[in-house]
Design a protein around this motif. Structure first.
Motif, PDB file in Angstrom:
ATOM      1  N   TYR A  76       0.884  -1.261   0.044  1.00 48.57           N
ATOM      2  CA  TYR A  76       0.011   0.068  -0.008  1.00 48.57           C
ATOM      3  C   TYR A  76       0.634   1.327   0.106  1.00 48.57           C
ATOM      4  CZ  TYR A  76      -3.993  -2.697   0.881  1.00 48.57           C
ATOM      5  OH  TYR A  76      -5.168  -3.790   0.818  1.00 48.57           O
ATOM      6  N   GLU A  88      -2.338  -8.178  -1.457  1.00 48.25           N
ATOM      7  CA  GLU A  88      -3.319  -7.065  -1.663  1.00 48.25           C
ATOM      8  C   GLU A  88      -2.744  -5.659  -2.192  1.00 48.25           C
ATOM      9  OE1 GLU A  88      -5.136  -6.200   2.278  1.00 48.25           O
ATOM     10  OE2 GLU A  88      -5.708  -8.020   2.821  1.00 48.25           O
ATOM     11  N   GLY A 127      -4.267  -1.668  -3.239  1.00 48.50           N
ATOM     12  CA  GLY A 127      -5.374  -0.873  -3.427  1.00 48.50           C
ATOM     13  C   GLY A 127      -5.388   0.743  -2.388  1.00 48.50           C
ATOM     14  N   GLN A 170      -7.499   6.922  -7.080  1.00 50.47           N
ATOM     15  CA  GLN A 170      -7.526   5.647  -7.189  1.00 50.47           C
ATOM     16  C   GLN A 170      -7.511   5.164  -8.637  1.00 50.47           C
ATOM     17  OE1 GLN A 170     -11.552   3.708  -6.760  1.00 50.47           O
ATOM     18  NE2 GLN A 170     -10.700   2.281  -5.486  1.00 50.47           N
ATOM     19  N   MET A 217      -3.432   3.513  -9.067  1.00 49.96           N
ATOM     20  CA  MET A 217      -3.483   2.125  -9.141  1.00 49.96           C
ATOM     21  C   MET A 217      -2.892   1.641 -10.444  1.00 49.96           C
ATOM     22  SD  MET A 217      -3.919   1.630  -5.796  1.00 49.96           S
ATOM     23  CE  MET A 217      -3.521  -0.169  -6.146  1.00 49.96           C
ATOM     24  N   TYR A 263      -5.962  -7.328  -6.020  1.00 52.92           N
ATOM     25  CA  TYR A 263      -6.287  -6.136  -5.961  1.00 52.92           C
ATOM     26  C   TYR A 263      -7.448  -6.025  -4.625  1.00 52.92           C
ATOM     27  CZ  TYR A 263      -7.583  -1.295  -6.458  1.00 52.92           C
ATOM     28  OH  TYR A 263      -7.809   0.248  -6.423  1.00 52.92           O
ATOM     29  N   TYR A 264      -7.362  -5.302  -3.580  1.00 49.44           N
ATOM     30  CA  TYR A 264      -8.247  -5.048  -2.467  1.00 49.44           C
ATOM     31  C   TYR A 264      -9.005  -3.785  -2.768  1.00 49.44           C
ATOM     32  CZ  TYR A 264     -10.267  -5.268   2.092  1.00 49.44           C
ATOM     33  OH  TYR A 264     -11.104  -5.424   3.052  1.00 49.44           O
ATOM     34  N   HIS A 322     -12.641   0.725  -0.490  1.00 54.13           N
ATOM     35  CA  HIS A 322     -11.204   0.178  -1.130  1.00 54.13           C
ATOM     36  C   HIS A 322     -11.760  -0.345  -2.412  1.00 54.13           C
ATOM     37  CE1 HIS A 322      -9.226   0.352   2.895  1.00 54.13           C
ATOM     38  NE2 HIS A 322      -8.108   0.329   2.014  1.00 54.13           N
TER      39      HIS A 322
END
Length: 350
Positions: free
Chosen positions: A246, A276, A278, A291, A295, A312-313, A329
């Motif tokens: 992250y 994960e 996100g 986002q 991402m 992906y979370y 998320h």
């Protein structure tokens, strides 16, 4: 990003088996393992789990999520199994199982496999009611729990992740670890438990992979150093190393991700998966524009490190995320409509 109890909408999974297991359900063809080396192309998928209700409408929602993943060329789904749903109680001598709770997971996992998805299943150790057992008894209940689940889902699961971000929260009590929480004794207990899980899971299906994950927030050099401290002890009993990543909107950290993953892979001579990635969209955190912008860059950078899979979370927000207001998320709102980032992220992950 550390989550303790709640994972993929339904939380971590706890499984314990006692003496009696009647007829275990076996579905589908034998599970195909993920790539054992980084030689192939990175694959992609999403975290998409059952909610705590585990109702028929919840299972239907999960199936719709699976259909969405397949339509967009995804090949993996990551789901957590909740111990308090599949076990209603027990003792060191036996586990009381919930047929209703198990049936929901039966349907979900079977459907994902029938649609051709690889399944990345997250499990806790022994159920909550065994939290305060002696370590020896906790190991026994955990072994029984994993044995039952591994037999039941031996043909439905490709990767078993034992514990979730246990570098940030205690694997038994789910409480945040203190600064010196990764003590030698703590890590050795984890190693014992993961080795126990691996033995029973591989007995059920020797082709599946066993892993555990480390947290990745905030993503920086200190976090990477913690990865090594953690996996130096645990990697010998893992088939694959898994990290959550992250970096937020930090462009410098985003650009370093591929190198960080490649370093992990070469250091341990094991495949690496990304459990994960996100970004949380809310009024007080990142925007939906963030986002959509950052991402795809995170995904492109991670691919340079040749992980086996990037997950992906999460695919869809849940009502308890705050819907459109806070801590969401997903790339799909709780009501099923798409966020602005949906197309860009799906494209990046094909």
């Amino acid at each position: 990003m550390t989550r303790t109890r709640a994972l993929l909408g339904s939380g971590l999974v706890l499984v314990v088996l006692t003496a009696v297991v009647a007829v275990l359900v076996v579905r589908g063809a034998e599970a195909s393992p993920p790539a054992s080396s980084p030689g192939g192309a990175t694959e992609f998928g999403f975290n998409a789990g059952l909610r705590d209700s585990h109702s028929s409408s919840d299972v239907a929602r999960f199936k719709a999520n699976v259909d969405d993943l397949v339509a967009n060329g995804q090949t993996w789904v990551r789901i957590g199994i909740a111990s308090w749903v599949v076990s209603t109680g027990g003792s060191v001598d036996g586990i009381t199982w919930s047929n209703q709770g198990l049936a929901a997971y039966d349907q979900a996992l079977s459907y994902a496999r029938s649609k051709g998805l690889h399944v990345f299943l997250v499990t806790s150790g022994a159920p909550d009611w065994a939290q305060n057992f002696t370590f020896a008894d906790y190991v026994k209940v955990s072994r029984d729990y994993w044995t039952f689940l591994a037999q039941r889902y031996r043909d439905d699961v490709d990767v078993w992740q034992v514990f979730n971000e246990a570098d940030g929260s205690d694997f038994r009590q789910f409480k945040p670890l203190h600064a010196n929480g990764l003590s030698s004794s703590y890590l050795q207990q984890m190693k014992t438990l993961i080795e126990t899980a691996g033995a029973v899971i591989h007995r059920a299906n020797p082709r599946v992979k066993v892993t555990t994950n480390a947290s990745g927030y905030p993503m920086n050099d200190a976090q990477q150093a913690e990865w090594f401290r953690y996996f130096d002890v645990l990697a010998p009993v893992l088939d694959m190393v898994t990290v959550d990543v992250y970096p937020g909107t930090d462009s410098g950290e985003i650009d370093k991700l591929g190198a960080r993953i490649a370093t992990l892979r070469t250091h341990y001579s094991k495949p690496v998966s990304i459990g994960e990635i996100g970004i949380s969209t809310c009024r007080s955190c990142s925007s939906e524009t963030d986002q959509r912008t950052y991402m795809p860059r995170v995904i492109a950078s991670l691919k340079k490190g040749a992980p086996v899979v990037i997950l992906y979370y999460a695919l869809q927000d849940t009502a308890d995320d705050g819907g459109r207001e806070a801590g969401s998320h997903g790339i799909i709102y709780d009501d099923g409509t798409h966020k602005p980032a949906y197309d860009a992220i799906m494209k990046a992950m094909r």
